[in-house]
Design a protein around this motif. Structure first.
Motif, mmCIF file in Angstrom:
data_model
loop_
_atom_site.group_PDB
_atom_site.id
_atom_site.type_symbol
_atom_site.label_atom_id
_atom_site.label_comp_id
_atom_site.label_asym_id
_atom_site.label_seq_id
_atom_site.Cartn_x
_atom_site.Cartn_y
_atom_site.Cartn_z
ATOM 1 N N GLY A 77 14.648 41.641 22.665
ATOM 2 C CA GLY A 77 15.451 42.340 23.452
ATOM 3 C C GLY A 77 17.003 41.827 23.324
ATOM 4 O O GLY A 77 17.739 42.098 24.467
ATOM 5 N N THR A 78 17.343 41.195 22.461
ATOM 6 C CA THR A 78 18.999 40.735 22.476
ATOM 7 C C THR A 78 19.599 41.715 22.123
ATOM 8 O O THR A 78 20.726 42.002 22.615
ATOM 9 N N GLY A 79 19.399 42.432 20.861
ATOM 10 C CA GLY A 79 20.178 43.631 20.653
ATOM 11 C C GLY A 79 21.384 43.501 19.878
ATOM 12 O O GLY A 79 22.171 44.204 19.889
ATOM 13 N N THR A 120 21.128 41.211 31.283
ATOM 14 C CA THR A 120 21.251 40.800 29.683
ATOM 15 C C THR A 120 20.602 42.299 28.764
ATOM 16 O O THR A 120 19.899 41.889 27.804
ATOM 17 N N THR A 121 21.254 43.333 29.233
ATOM 18 C CA THR A 121 20.969 44.689 28.247
ATOM 19 C C THR A 121 21.867 44.278 26.836
ATOM 20 O O THR A 121 21.255 44.667 26.003
ATOM 21 N N GLY A 122 23.074 44.185 27.344
ATOM 22 C CA GLY A 122 24.151 44.158 26.171
ATOM 23 C C GLY A 122 24.732 45.340 25.722
ATOM 24 O O GLY A 122 25.286 45.342 24.589
ATOM 25 N N ASN A 150 16.140 46.867 28.492
ATOM 26 C CA ASN A 150 17.339 46.040 28.503
ATOM 27 C C ASN A 150 17.497 45.393 26.972
ATOM 28 O O ASN A 150 17.812 44.166 26.856
ATOM 29 N N ILE A 151 17.512 46.207 26.065
ATOM 30 C CA ILE A 151 17.665 45.802 24.746
ATOM 31 C C ILE A 151 19.118 45.791 24.256
ATOM 32 O O ILE A 151 19.759 44.941 23.912
ATOM 33 N N GLY A 152 19.887 47.211 24.384
ATOM 34 C CA GLY A 152 21.422 46.922 24.148
ATOM 35 C C GLY A 152 21.640 48.237 23.229
ATOM 36 O O GLY A 152 21.763 49.242 24.033
ATOM 37 N N THR A 155 19.050 36.120 25.437
ATOM 38 C CA THR A 155 18.943 37.286 24.802
ATOM 39 C C THR A 155 19.772 38.696 25.317
ATOM 40 O O THR A 155 19.172 39.634 25.589
ATOM 41 N N GLY A 156 20.747 38.395 25.509
ATOM 42 C CA GLY A 156 21.957 39.429 25.943
ATOM 43 C C GLY A 156 22.389 40.440 25.120
ATOM 44 O O GLY A 156 22.430 41.691 24.986
HETATM 45 K K LIG Z 1 19.897 42.852 25.432
#
Ligand SMILES: [K+]
Ligand SMILES: [K+]
Lengths: 482, 482
Positions: free
Chosen positions: A314-316, A112-114, A431-433, A219-220
């Motif tokens: 941490g969605t990004g 779910t980093t994105g 794992n933010i993006g 929250t990907g």
């Molecule tokens: K993310």
């Protein structure tokens, strides 16, 4: 010698299931009908076949439960093996990706980093876009289960404080962990559907609403557009903010809510802390943004809320290029990324409860300076915290900072500049993006990085998602001797 | 109500002494004879008069020893009040500095940070140059005494482990702390003279040799030239490297050496760790530099050794603009600055023993994961470390990281870019000197920063020099209530 077959059996079954989840993406490709029809089906067949074979090959060694070592290996292996197969559609499909890129995209999805290595998302086959969303959605529910069942058992990063709690208080209502897991899955699915419905009502296409609801609740942060959430500027940003926050709260509280305990969620120290932090940071950001949007205070509120919740959960998603918001907000965004959501949610990063535990311990430290002979115990949620938990949290912090440092150094060694290295390391570990700077910032992507940097980031996403120590333990000789 | 008069008495005496140390700089100005003759003498008079008056005014309240609170206040007040007077020559002299700049320069000197707001050093009156060196030299010996006598007593940042040790083992040889302090002063003076002599032999002018020996042994890093140590490229860099390392070792070991215990210094865990780290980092740097100096491996070795020891000891001399050494070394230099030297030396930053204590605690944590029911104690120097010390070290780390974050944010709020903000915060908190980037990097200076940024950095230099908690404690309500 550790018997790896029970681990292989579980992984086999999970790979099999992963193959099945490719079918909807295949159907979307079929409906779109632009010559991309069978890529997902092919991938599904290969994946299911491998999964079934692995499970069958290991079936004769299935045992009652897993040992501590097997649990460690399973936890990490799942997040390495599934992305291997999740990468197939990107290699076989129109993206024609090299292995490193396809794997990067898949593990960025499942953790779910994105962070994405693809541009031209706007014209990508819909099957691939749905598959990206599916990877994140699966990764999201997966991590909730791991955080609830496995990590507390492994006593990693202070997660043990959630062991007794989750299952003791639940034990009175629900008999078994699998029942909780089932309830959580229903809640997860329910939230996703409500989120998607809201998006639909606000004018997103059914397809966009579906994919973005998948990547919001996990929250990907994958989007169907190069402009990310900027495509849906306006009301959808408020909806997304609400659901990103909901996704970052501890899911076990929703179970309690469903079972009639409506106060559990508000009494949770994590939840209170998290909401307070979001409120404060959003207020600060809005205040600063009014100088950027002088004639539109609503823009300031909306962009402030959306981008703060996007980073802290941490969605990004990005809705604007905040690299243009001046040094203060850019710097603040870097640190906000290191806060994170609540334990037992899909959110990542260091997480709010660790700061609260550390603060409690620090308070005791300061009292100790004044009264050297006194004995004080740090408290959390009203209860005293054992030394063991504090040590475990501290170990996590140290590991995080050291990992950030080493990874930054390693990335800079591949030729990336300081801001790209440090923000790339942070965004992957947490794992933010998006990172900071022109290349990997909110308006860029990870396409142009060299392969070594991509592999390093893959490792960081994996380690970060599994709270570091669950992965690092595998690299100690003691682990394999024990 | 805390009785501040005993504190005032000590400070008065110290201010009086500070005035006396202005005399040599006055004599140098007199000898140079360029119309700058009486600036230092004026400053000396004002300073001595104020010091004498303060001491006299407080003399009637002198007591046997100081309370814990008075000790805290004294420690911080000394490093605020002395720079106020140390700033006088910069305001009255040819530099004609505003108060903020003069105070910045003085506190940067006394904290042995060595960040400067002045350019055109090459043509500055010699009296002022010597005064800058004197400030650092006094700050250096001052901090050794504080670190040996005060900080362990205040139980700040794990320094308590040096309490028993320094005075117990010394107690057998020397009767009182003041005798140790006297011996240390002699050693400090001796090292300075040997260092200056070496510089002289290698061709520096007597004046340059004197000032640079003052700023080498104090790991201060002020130079008489805008090009810093780049002016003395070649053999002097090796000499400087050796003396920077010597200055960053625990001075109490030199006392033991003088008293016949020649093995004490090599058996010190800190010393071994520090030397190993320097060796490793120098080797890595040299290796990378060979690609920058392809035809001159000696340049690579020399520049590598010099710049690594300069940063890790917190001296902050620059011999080249390492901003041109590529992202890996730039990034590495940032992190090296956070390592620091040994406790009880003039070196600053987090310091090697805290990493060693943290590592010991971490090892125990990892063993605990495998054997949840076992009880393991972290060890340092072969002896078990109490929970209290570990907590104190952890509190220090947390405070350092939080201070770094908050200060970076605050600096960025004044309009500095990310790299300048974060490296400026780090270089001030760790008392190193140069930051990164074009403005405050090794080829720049702090002149162009806005006043708010300068005040923030002044506070950071002070807090960093006194191991943070000794200063922060003063800001808690509990302190003043107690
Ligand atoms: K993310
Ligand atoms: K320095």
């Amino acid at each position: 010698m550790i018997d790896l077959r029970p681990v292989g059996y579980v992984i086999g079954l999970l790979v099999l299931a992963l193959g099945v989840t490719m079918i909807p993406s295949f159907l979307v490709d079929l409906a779109e009908g632009r010559g991309h029809r069978f890529v997902l089906l092919e991938s599904a067949f290969i994946t299911m076949a491998f999964g079934a074979l692995l499970a069958l090959a290991c079936a004769n060694a299935v045992q009652e439960g897993l040992t501590l070592q097997q649990t460690f290996i399973l936890t990490t292996a799942v997040w390495v093996v599934l992305p291997l197969f999740g990468a197939l559609p990107f290699m076989l499909g129109e993206t024609d990706a090299r292995f490193v890129d396809a794997f990067f995209e898949a593990i960025s999805g499942m953790t779910t980093t994105g962070s994405t290595v693809f541009s031209g998302l706007d014209t990508m086959p819909k099957g691939l876009l749905l598959w990206r969303g599916t990877l994140q959605w699966l990764g999201g529910i997966g991590i909730i289960v791991v955080a609830m069942v496995f990590l507390p058992e492994l006593r990693v990063g202070g997660m043990q404080i959630f062991r007794a709690e989750a299952f003791d208080t639940m034990g009175k209502i629900l008999p078994r962990a699998s029942a909780i897991a089932a309830q959580i899955s229903v809640i997860y699915l329910g939230l996703t559907m409500v989120c998607g419905l809201c998006y639909l009502v606000l004018g997103m296409s059914p397809f966009d609403a579906t994919v973005h609801s998948l990547t919001t609740i996990s929250t990907g942060g994958f989007s169907n557009y190069d402009a990310s959430f900027g495509t849906f500027s306006g009301a959808p940003e408020y909806v997304a903010s609400v659901f990103m926050i909901l996704a970052a709260l501890p899911f076990v509280r929703y179970v309690q809510l469903l079972n009639g305990n409506s106060r559990a969620i508000w009494q949770d120290t994590q939840v209170r802390g998290f909401l307070l932090v979001i409120f404060t940071l959003t207020a600060v950001t809005t205040l600063v943004l009014t100088s950027i949007f002088p004639h539109h205070w609503e823009d300031a509120v909306r962009e402030g809320l959306f981008n703060i919740t996007s980073i802290i959960s941490g969605t990004g998603y990005a809705s604007v290029d905040y690299m243009e918001w001046g040094p203060f907000l850019i710097t603040m965004f870097f640190f906000i990324g290191l806060i994170g959501g609540c334990a037992g949610s899909t959110a990542c990063s260091i997480k709010i409860f660790r700061y609260q535990l550390l603060l409690a311990s620090l308070k005791v430290q300061i009292r100790q300076i004044y009264a050297p002979s006194g004995v004080f115990l740090p408290r959390y949620d009203g209860r005293p915290i054992s030394e063991d938990v504090i040590n475990s949290v501290v170990a996590y912090f140290v590991m995080f900072i050291v990992s950030l440092g080493v990874l930054t150094l390693a990335l800079s060694l591949t030729g990336l500049d300081l801001v790209t290295s440090v923000s790339g390391a942070a965004t992957a570990l947490a794992n933010i993006g998006p990172g900071l700077g022109d290349e990997i910032g909110p308006s860029g992507n990870f396409q142009g990085l060299n392969d070594v940097a991509k592999w390093l980031l893959c490792f960081a996403m994996l380690a970060g998602r599994l709270e570091l120590l669950a992965v690092y333990t595998l690299f100690t000789a003691r682990f394999w001797r024990a």
